[in-house]
Design a protein around this motif. Structure first.
Motif, PDB file in Angstrom:
ATOM      1  N   ASP A   1     -22.279  45.964  46.363  1.00 44.50           N
ATOM      2  CA  ASP A   1     -22.476  47.620  46.036  1.00 44.50           C
ATOM      3  C   ASP A   1     -21.273  48.438  45.996  1.00 44.50           C
TER       4      ASP A   1
ATOM      5  N   PRO B   1     -33.395  53.468  52.495  1.00 46.44           N
ATOM      6  CA  PRO B   1     -33.746  54.221  51.146  1.00 46.44           C
ATOM      7  C   PRO B   1     -32.656  53.947  50.519  1.00 46.44           C
ATOM      8  N   ALA B   2     -33.168  53.938  49.345  1.00 44.56           N
ATOM      9  CA  ALA B   2     -32.156  53.644  48.103  1.00 44.56           C
ATOM     10  C   ALA B   2     -30.997  54.542  47.983  1.00 44.56           C
ATOM     11  N   GLN B   3     -30.844  55.555  48.560  1.00 47.57           N
ATOM     12  CA  GLN B   3     -29.771  56.647  48.332  1.00 47.57           C
ATOM     13  C   GLN B   3     -28.679  56.145  49.299  1.00 47.57           C
ATOM     14  N   ILE B   4     -29.057  55.680  50.479  1.00 50.22           N
ATOM     15  CA  ILE B   4     -28.050  55.484  51.622  1.00 50.22           C
ATOM     16  C   ILE B   4     -26.875  54.436  51.142  1.00 50.22           C
TER      17      ILE B   4
ATOM     18  N   ASP C   1     -25.518  54.117  48.221  1.00 48.14           N
ATOM     19  CA  ASP C   1     -24.594  54.770  47.505  1.00 48.14           C
ATOM     20  C   ASP C   1     -23.744  55.611  48.285  1.00 48.14           C
ATOM     21  N   VAL C   2     -24.648  56.461  49.087  1.00 43.42           N
ATOM     22  CA  VAL C   2     -23.549  57.306  50.061  1.00 43.42           C
ATOM     23  C   VAL C   2     -22.467  56.559  50.792  1.00 43.42           C
TER      24      VAL C   2
ATOM     25  N   SER D   1     -19.634  55.490  48.373  1.00 42.51           N
ATOM     26  CA  SER D   1     -18.892  56.628  47.960  1.00 42.51           C
ATOM     27  C   SER D   1     -17.975  56.897  49.144  1.00 42.51           C
TER      28      SER D   1
ATOM     29  N   GLN E   1     -22.774  67.467  49.849  1.00 42.75           N
ATOM     30  CA  GLN E   1     -24.187  66.914  48.965  1.00 42.75           C
ATOM     31  C   GLN E   1     -24.617  65.333  49.514  1.00 42.75           C
ATOM     32  N   GLU E   2     -23.635  64.571  50.036  1.00 45.27           N
ATOM     33  CA  GLU E   2     -23.932  63.366  50.676  1.00 45.27           C
ATOM     34  C   GLU E   2     -24.746  63.778  51.789  1.00 45.27           C
TER      35      GLU E   2
ATOM     36  N   ILE F   1     -28.110  64.397  50.992  1.00 41.91           N
ATOM     37  CA  ILE F   1     -28.924  63.496  50.571  1.00 41.91           C
ATOM     38  C   ILE F   1     -29.368  62.357  51.589  1.00 41.91           C
TER      39      ILE F   1
ATOM     40  N   ALA G   1     -33.198  61.327  53.020  1.00 44.16           N
ATOM     41  CA  ALA G   1     -33.611  60.122  53.019  1.00 44.16           C
ATOM     42  C   ALA G   1     -34.013  59.729  54.473  1.00 44.16           C
TER      43      ALA G   1
END
Length: 127
Positions: free
Chosen positions: A11, A58-61, A63-64, A67, A104-105, A108, A112
């Motif tokens: 990732d 969750p798919a967003q985690i 990514d956070v 980042s 923003q994170e 998210i 999530a």
């Protein structure tokens, strides 16, 4: 023993590009640190009952988490401002924390994790 991370080296490489083998242990530590920050904020571990593997992340985690690590590797010393001759630039106070979530994170992660939103998102720079 640290818990499984919420994002993988693969990732991270999707965002940062290839990671040389000698940097892999450092990247894994940063992924673990960022994962724990996200877990603490969300109040959810996303671990199975034995706590030896992640589940239902969750798919967003990821990514956070990625980042957060990417920011830490691009500013490893937590510089908040630098000057070169007549030029200077600032990175914001959060940069000194090394592993942190932007507003923003946090939004998210809250969504999530199924948590209620905190309030309206700010419109100023620095997020």
């Amino acid at each position: 023993m640290s818990r499984p991370t919420l994002a993988s080296i693969d990732d991270l490489m999707a965002l940062s590009g290839p990671i040389v083998q000698e940097d892999t242990p450092r990247a894994l530590v940063l992924l673990a640190m960022a994962s724990e920050v996200v877990r603490a904020y969300a109040g959810v571990t996303w671990l199975n009952t034995d706590e030896d593997d992640v589940e239902d992340v969750p798919a967003q985690i990821p990514d956070v988490v990625v980042s957060m690590v990417w920011r830490a590797t691009n500013n490893p010393f937590g510089v908040v401002q630098e000057t070169a001759g007549p030029f200077s630039r600032s990175f914001g106070a959060d940069a000194a924390q090394r592993i942190y979530m932007t507003k923003q994170e946090r939004m998210i992660v809250r969504a999530a994790a199924g948590l209620a939103p905190v309030g309206p998102m700010g419109t100023t720079r620095g997020g």
